[in-house]
Write a protein that holds these residues in place. Structure first.
Motif, PDB file in Angstrom:
ATOM      1  N   ALA A   1     -71.572-129.534  29.253  1.00 45.76           N
ATOM      2  CA  ALA A   1     -73.277-129.437  28.890  1.00 45.76           C
ATOM      3  C   ALA A   1     -73.609-130.622  27.955  1.00 45.76           C
ATOM      4  CB  ALA A   1     -73.479-127.976  28.254  1.00 45.76           C
ATOM      5  N   SER A   2     -72.622-131.244  27.402  1.00 40.94           N
ATOM      6  CA  SER A   2     -72.944-132.687  26.663  1.00 40.94           C
ATOM      7  C   SER A   2     -72.946-132.076  25.360  1.00 40.94           C
ATOM      8  CB  SER A   2     -73.963-133.566  27.105  1.00 40.94           C
ATOM      9  OG  SER A   2     -73.585-133.890  28.473  1.00 40.94           O
ATOM     10  N   VAL A   3     -72.409-130.993  24.908  1.00 39.04           N
ATOM     11  CA  VAL A   3     -72.623-130.500  23.658  1.00 39.04           C
ATOM     12  C   VAL A   3     -71.268-130.743  22.918  1.00 39.04           C
ATOM     13  CG1 VAL A   3     -72.814-128.643  22.210  1.00 39.04           C
ATOM     14  CG2 VAL A   3     -74.283-128.801  24.222  1.00 39.04           C
ATOM     15  N   GLY A   4     -71.378-131.139  21.630  1.00 37.98           N
ATOM     16  CA  GLY A   4     -70.277-131.538  20.809  1.00 37.98           C
ATOM     17  C   GLY A   4     -69.910-130.096  20.058  1.00 37.98           C
ATOM     18  N   LEU A   5     -68.609-129.740  20.411  1.00 39.29           N
ATOM     19  CA  LEU A   5     -67.942-128.382  20.099  1.00 39.29           C
ATOM     20  C   LEU A   5     -66.948-128.825  18.799  1.00 39.29           C
ATOM     21  CD1 LEU A   5     -68.485-125.427  20.002  1.00 39.29           C
ATOM     22  CD2 LEU A   5     -66.331-125.675  21.804  1.00 39.29           C
TER      23      LEU A   5
ATOM     24  N   TRP B   1     -63.949-122.613  25.249  1.00 38.63           N
ATOM     25  CA  TRP B   1     -65.122-123.107  25.569  1.00 38.63           C
ATOM     26  C   TRP B   1     -65.475-124.429  25.596  1.00 38.63           C
ATOM     27  CZ3 TRP B   1     -69.535-120.479  27.098  1.00 38.63           C
ATOM     28  CH2 TRP B   1     -69.597-119.127  27.083  1.00 38.63           C
ATOM     29  N   HIS B   2     -64.490-125.049  25.329  1.00 35.84           N
ATOM     30  CA  HIS B   2     -64.169-126.605  24.988  1.00 35.84           C
ATOM     31  C   HIS B   2     -64.819-127.289  26.234  1.00 35.84           C
ATOM     32  CE1 HIS B   2     -63.432-130.676  23.277  1.00 35.84           C
ATOM     33  NE2 HIS B   2     -63.469-129.966  22.260  1.00 35.84           N
TER      34      HIS B   2
ATOM     35  N   ALA C   1     -74.935-120.938  21.943  1.00 39.50           N
ATOM     36  CA  ALA C   1     -75.095-122.464  21.259  1.00 39.50           C
ATOM     37  C   ALA C   1     -75.056-123.533  22.315  1.00 39.50           C
ATOM     38  CB  ALA C   1     -73.875-122.442  20.295  1.00 39.50           C
ATOM     39  N   VAL C   2     -74.072-123.407  23.401  1.00 43.28           N
ATOM     40  CA  VAL C   2     -73.918-124.259  24.387  1.00 43.28           C
ATOM     41  C   VAL C   2     -75.044-124.380  25.377  1.00 43.28           C
ATOM     42  CG1 VAL C   2     -72.401-125.059  26.363  1.00 43.28           C
ATOM     43  CG2 VAL C   2     -71.154-124.235  24.152  1.00 43.28           C
ATOM     44  N   LYS C   3     -75.441-123.019  25.636  1.00 50.60           N
ATOM     45  CA  LYS C   3     -76.861-122.995  26.293  1.00 50.60           C
ATOM     46  C   LYS C   3     -77.821-123.542  25.836  1.00 50.60           C
ATOM     47  CE  LYS C   3     -76.782-119.252  28.724  1.00 50.60           C
ATOM     48  NZ  LYS C   3     -76.573-117.708  29.038  1.00 50.60           N
ATOM     49  N   TYR C   4     -78.173-123.248  24.577  1.00 54.82           N
ATOM     50  CA  TYR C   4     -79.654-123.425  24.050  1.00 54.82           C
ATOM     51  C   TYR C   4     -79.702-124.674  23.265  1.00 54.82           C
ATOM     52  CZ  TYR C   4     -80.564-118.895  26.032  1.00 54.82           C
ATOM     53  OH  TYR C   4     -80.753-117.948  26.911  1.00 54.82           O
TER      54      TYR C   4
ATOM     55  N   GLY D   1     -76.522-133.414  23.787  1.00 55.50           N
ATOM     56  CA  GLY D   1     -76.508-134.423  22.587  1.00 55.50           C
ATOM     57  C   GLY D   1     -76.287-133.638  21.294  1.00 55.50           C
ATOM     58  N   ALA D   2     -76.552-132.072  21.179  1.00 53.11           N
ATOM     59  CA  ALA D   2     -76.279-131.555  20.142  1.00 53.11           C
ATOM     60  C   ALA D   2     -74.765-131.347  19.744  1.00 53.11           C
ATOM     61  CB  ALA D   2     -77.057-130.202  20.060  1.00 53.11           C
ATOM     62  N   SER D   3     -74.634-130.807  18.723  1.00 53.14           N
ATOM     63  CA  SER D   3     -73.235-130.338  18.166  1.00 53.14           C
ATOM     64  C   SER D   3     -73.085-128.908  17.546  1.00 53.14           C
ATOM     65  CB  SER D   3     -72.573-131.400  17.145  1.00 53.14           C
ATOM     66  OG  SER D   3     -73.713-131.318  15.846  1.00 53.14           O
ATOM     67  N   VAL D   4     -72.091-128.544  17.689  1.00 53.92           N
ATOM     68  CA  VAL D   4     -71.961-126.890  17.297  1.00 53.92           C
ATOM     69  C   VAL D   4     -70.733-126.963  16.452  1.00 53.92           C
ATOM     70  CG1 VAL D   4     -71.269-124.428  18.082  1.00 53.92           C
ATOM     71  CG2 VAL D   4     -72.756-125.842  19.461  1.00 53.92           C
TER      72      VAL D   4
END
Length: 452
Positions: free
Chosen positions: A330-334, A323-324, A362-365, A369-372
Motif C-alpha cells: 500500500a506504499s505505507v511506511g511501517l 503486516w510489513h 492505519a495501512v488502509k486509511y 506515502g504515509a508512515s505508521v
C-alpha cells in the motif's frame, strides 16, 4: 451522606440533652437557694420573736445568748437593733452603719431585695433582715449575714451529677446515632457498590437484601432482579448476534459458490452488475466475520475469568512482521521505534487481534506515502500515523459499532475499532484515540501490567 445524617442526628441529640439538662440545672440551683432562705428565714423569725420579748421585758440576756450560740455554731454574724437603730446585740463584727439601707427597709416593714439564685461559683454572703414586731409597732430589726459557701458547694455537686448524666446521655445518643446511620446507610453503600460494579460490566451483580429498613431491603431486592434481567438481556443479545452470524455463514458460503460459478458465463455487458454482486457478497462476509468477532469480544468482557498474560513487545513485533508486506504493497511506511518488554494481563491472541485492527486501519486509511509508527513503552502500545486522520467531532464516535467516517474511501464494516476497544476495556485497559500533530491519528492502548 453519612456525615450529613450524623450531623443532623447529633444536633437533635444535643438539643434533647440540653433541653433536659438546662432546666434541671436551673431547678436544682433554685431549690437549694430556696432551702437556704427558708432555713435562715426561720432563724430570723425566731430572733425577731426573742427581740420583741426583750423589748417588752427589758431583759436582753436570752436574746444575746441565742444570737451568740447561733453565730458560734454556724459562723454567721447577726445584728439586732432597736427602733432608733441602736445596737442591742451584735456578733461577728457586723455593725449597723454597714447595713443601714437594709435596717431602714426593715424598720419601715418593707421586704428586702430578692437574693440572687445560687451558682457553684457564688461566694458573696447574703444579707437578710426582719422587722421586730408587726404592722405599725416595729420595735427594731434583725439582720443576718448568711454564708453561701456550703450551699454553693451543694449546687456544684448537684450540677456535676447532672453534667455527668448529660454526658452519659450524649454518649448514648452518639452511639445510637452511629448505629442508626450505619443501619440506614449500609444498604445504600452496598447498593452504590452494586451499581458501580454493574456499570463497570460485572454481570449478575447482587447486593445483600436482608439488612436495613424495609424500604431499602425492597430496593436491594429490586436491584438484584434488575441486574439479573440486564444480564439475561445482554446474554440473549450476544447469543442472537453470534447465532445469527454463525447460521448465516452457510447460506453465504453457498451464495458465494453460486456467484463464483457464474464468473465464466456472464456476458460482457453484465460484468458490471456481476462485479457489484461479488463486492456485496464480500462485504456481507466481512460483516458476518465482524459480528462474530464482536460477539466474542462481548463474551470476553462478561465472562469475568482471569486473563492470561503475554509479553506486549513480542506480540507487537510479530504483528509488525505480519503486516510489513501489506504496508509495502500500500506504499505505507511501517516503522517500529521504541520497544520495551513488559507483561500485560491479556492473552496474546486478543492483543494480536487488537493490533491487527489498528494496523489494518492505519495501512488502509493512512494513504500512500504515509508512515505508521509503532511503539511499546511503560505499559502503553502506540500506533500513530501521519495520514489524514479524523476530524475532532469524529474521534468520540470512532469506537461506535457500524460507524464509518465520511472520509473513508474504502469498504469496511465499522466494527473493527469497536471490537478492539471492547477487548481492551474488558481487561481493565484504556483505549484512547487522539489527533496527531500536524495531521494523522494516534491510538494508545494501555493495559494493566503483570507484576514480576
Amino acid at each position: 451522606m453519612r456525615t450529613r445524617l450524623l450531623v443532623v442526628l447529633l444536633l437533635l441529640s444535643a438539643a434533647a440533652v440540653a433541653g433536659f439538662a438546662w432546666p434541671l440545672l436551673g431547678s436544682t440551683a433554685a431549690s437549694r437557694t430556696q432551702e437556704l432562705l427558708i432555713s435562715r428565714t426561720a432563724e430570723l423569725d425566731r430572733f425577731a420573736v426573742l427581740a420583741q420579748q426583750a423589748d417588752d421585758t427589758g431583759d436582753t440576756g436570752q436574746l444575746a445568748n441565742e444570737v451568740r450560740a447561733y453565730s458560734d455554731l454556724y459562723g454567721e454574724p447577726v445584728l439586732v437593733v432597736d427602733a432608733r437603730k441602736r445596737q442591742v446585740v451584735a456578733t461577728g463584727g457586723l455593725r449597723a452603719e454597714d447595713v443601714l439601707p437594709l435596717i431602714d427597709g426593715a424598720l419601715r416593714n418593707q421586704p428586702g431585695p430578692a437574693p440572687p439564685q445560687l451558682r457553684p461559683w457564688s461566694s458573696d454572703p447574703l444579707l437578710l433582715a426582719r422587722p421586730v414586731g408587726a404592722g405599725t409597732r416595729v420595735a427594731g430589726a434583725v439582720v443576718m449575714r448568711v454564708s453561701v459557701t456550703a450551699a454553693a458547694a451543694d449546687v456544684a455537686h448537684n450540677w456535676l451529677l447532672i453534667v455527668l448524666g448529660a454526658l452519659a446521655a450524649a454518649l448514648l445518643f452518639v452511639l445510637l446515632a452511629l448505629v442508626v446511620s450505619r443501619w440506614v446507610l449500609r444498604p445504600l453503600a452496598q447498593l452504590e457498590r452494586g451499581v458501580l460494579a454493574l456499570t463497570a460490566g460485572e454481570q449478575r451483580t447482587h447486593v445483600p437484601a436482608s439488612a436495613g429498613p424495609r424500604e431499602l431491603r425492597a430496593l436491594g431486592s429490586s436491584f438484584n432482579r434488575m441486574s439479573d434481567a440486564v444480564a439475561e438481556a445482554a446474554e440473549q443479545q450476544r447469543r442472537l448476534v453470534a447465532d445469527a452470524s454463525h447460521q448465516m455463514r452457510n447460506p453465504m458460503a453457498a451464495l458465494r459458490l453460486r456467484v463464483d460459478s457464474l464468473a465464466g458465463q456472464v456476458k460482457p455487458d453484465g460484468m458490471r452488475t456481476y462485479n457489484g454482486c461479488v463486492a456485496e457478497v464480500e462485504r456481507m462476509e466481512s460483516l458476518l466475520d465482524g459480528l462474530l468477532a464482536l460477539a466474542t469480544a462481548e463474551n470476553v468482557a462478561n465472562r469475568q475469568t482471569p486473563a492470561d498474560t503475554c509479553d506486549a513487545a513480542t506480540v507487537l513485533v510479530e504483528r509488525y512482521d505480519a503486516w510489513h508486506a501489506a504496508a509495502d504493497q500500500a506504499s505505507v511506511g511501517l516503522e517500529l521505534s521504541t520497544v520495551e518488554h513488559f507483561i500485560v494481563a491479556m492473552p496474546d491472541t486478543e492483543l494480536g487481534q487488537v493490533l491487527d485492527v489498528l494496523l489494518d486501519n492505519a495501512v488502509k486509511y493512512a494513504g500512500a506515502g504515509a508512515s505508521v509508527d509503532l511503539s511499546c513503552i511503560d505499559g502503553t502500545i502506540t500506533v500513530s500515523d501521519n495520514g489524514p486522520g479524523l476530524p475532532s467531532e469524529d474521534l468520540a464516535r470512532a469506537t461506535q459499532r457500524f460507524w464509518r467516517s465520511s472520509q473513508a474511501s474504502t469498504g469496511g464494516t465499522g466494527l473493527g475499532l469497536a471490537i478492539a476497544e471492547r477487548l481492551v476495556t474488558a481487561r481493565g485497559g484504556e483505549f484512547v484515540l487522539e489527533a496527531t500533530e500536524p495531521h494523522g491519528l494516534t491510538v494508545r492502548v494501555t493495559l494493566p501490567m503483570e507484576s514480576r
